[in-house]
Design an enzyme around this catalytic site. Structure first.
Site, mmCIF file in Angstrom:
data_model
loop_
_atom_site.group_PDB
_atom_site.id
_atom_site.type_symbol
_atom_site.label_atom_id
_atom_site.label_comp_id
_atom_site.label_asym_id
_atom_site.label_seq_id
_atom_site.Cartn_x
_atom_site.Cartn_y
_atom_site.Cartn_z
ATOM 1 N N LYS A 220 -12.858 31.380 51.454
ATOM 2 C CA LYS A 220 -12.857 30.807 52.799
ATOM 3 C C LYS A 220 -13.362 31.844 53.804
ATOM 4 O O LYS A 220 -13.241 33.046 53.621
ATOM 5 C CB LYS A 220 -11.453 30.333 53.172
ATOM 6 C CG LYS A 220 -10.946 29.170 52.327
ATOM 7 C CD LYS A 220 -11.760 27.919 52.554
ATOM 8 C CE LYS A 220 -11.403 26.789 51.595
ATOM 9 N NZ LYS A 220 -10.073 26.239 51.832
ATOM 10 N N ARG A 259 -6.058 27.639 43.794
ATOM 11 C CA ARG A 259 -7.352 27.021 43.492
ATOM 12 C C ARG A 259 -8.422 28.060 43.800
ATOM 13 O O ARG A 259 -8.579 28.475 44.950
ATOM 14 C CB ARG A 259 -7.533 25.769 44.346
ATOM 15 C CG ARG A 259 -8.841 25.021 44.120
ATOM 16 C CD ARG A 259 -8.890 23.805 45.034
ATOM 17 N NE ARG A 259 -10.144 23.066 44.866
ATOM 18 C CZ ARG A 259 -11.275 23.334 45.506
ATOM 19 N NH1 ARG A 259 -11.321 24.353 46.366
ATOM 20 N NH2 ARG A 259 -12.360 22.600 45.291
#
Length: 284
Positions: A220, A259
């Protein structure tokens, strides 16, 4: 089938990511071919992944939606092949029709980043599938130029708690059993840098709640920013070391799963956390 059937005793589950898409933010196009996607998934399992999250539509900022038939044709053959090989999978989709097709192909979990809100039929499909589901917080489910940060009312942690509680109520009213539900705070989805770090700071609050927590921080932008703040040029892949740090801390705190794109490093991080928590007695 409930979440306990997927839970890994003694440690955090590692969910490897396979994007069967052309435009994912970190690996778009690499695995758009079904055979390549299947081969990559098996490599991730060999490297330590416990489950493979298969997505056929990018949810990166500015992404354009694909037709449901295109998304279905991308993910279903991969899920079926992995199921036939004895590999657990989740389907990363916001469409009820895709989730239903994936369930019929043998998927082990429905992972909806909209928390079931993007498609009015999703909760009923989740209930009918009788498999685990992951409900994620995403305050504004938007695509294209409209994608951006959301208003969390001045307290992102309280907002995420409230929205996730509402999603659980909607899911259970539709017939999803509580022991089939996993929650995801939605790091990076319509959230500022400060929002993301505040959610990670509050992670113990979420983990201490009644539902297992999946942490999806991999590559991210706010993690790539760790290096960028030191004046370095970064790409999403450059966030892998910071992702591994988040993985280790999340696993140590008791997260149900992470994840991730880079499975080998994150699996090492998960194993270190398990050994740390057990005082070196973990043998997984």
């Amino acid at each position: 089938m409930n979440v306990s059937s997927l839970t890994i005793p003694g440690r955090c589950l590692v969910m490897g990511i396979v994007n069967v898409t052309e435009d994912s933010f970190s690996d778009g196009g690499k695995y758009i071919d079904v055979d390549n996607a299947i081969a990559h998934a098996k490599q991730l399992v060999a490297a330590g992944a416990d489950m493979i999250d298969v997505g056929g539509e990018s949810t990166r900022p500015g992404a354009v939606r694909v037709d449901a038939s295109v998304e279905r044709d991308r993910v279903v053959p991969v899920i079926k092949a992995l199921h036939d090989a004895g590999i657990h999978t989740s389907v990363d989709t916001m469409r009820a029709s895709v989730a239903d097709a994936a369930a019929k192909a043998g998927v082990s979990m429905i992972n909806d980043v909209s928390g079931g809100l993007a498609d009015p039929d999703m909760f009923s499909v989740m209930a009918d599938s009788k498999i685990p589901v992951c409900l994620m917080h995403w305050r504004t489910v938007q695509f294209g130029d409209a994608a951006g940060q959301a208003d969390h009312g001045g307290d992102v942690v309280a907002d995420v708690h409230a929205v996730l509680d509402d999603l659980v109520n909607r899911a259970t009213k539709a017939g999803v059993a509580e022991d089939q539900i996993v929650l995801d705070p939605g790091l990076g989805f319509a959230k500022s840098r400060e929002d993301n770090w505040r959610l990670l700071q509050a992670l113990p609050e979420f983990i201490s709640g009644p539902f297992p927590i999946l942490v999806g921080a991999s590559r991210k932008r706010f993690l790539a920013g760790v290096r960028k703040e030191r004046g370095l040029d970064v790409t999403p892949i450059d966030a892998d070391p910071a992702t591994a740090a988040v993985t280790a801390v999340s696993a140590h705190m008791g997260a149900w799963g992470v994840r991730v794109h880079d499975v080998p490093v994150s699996r090492d991080a998960v194993d270190v956390a398990a050994l740390w928590r057990s005082g070196g007695t973990y043998n997984g």
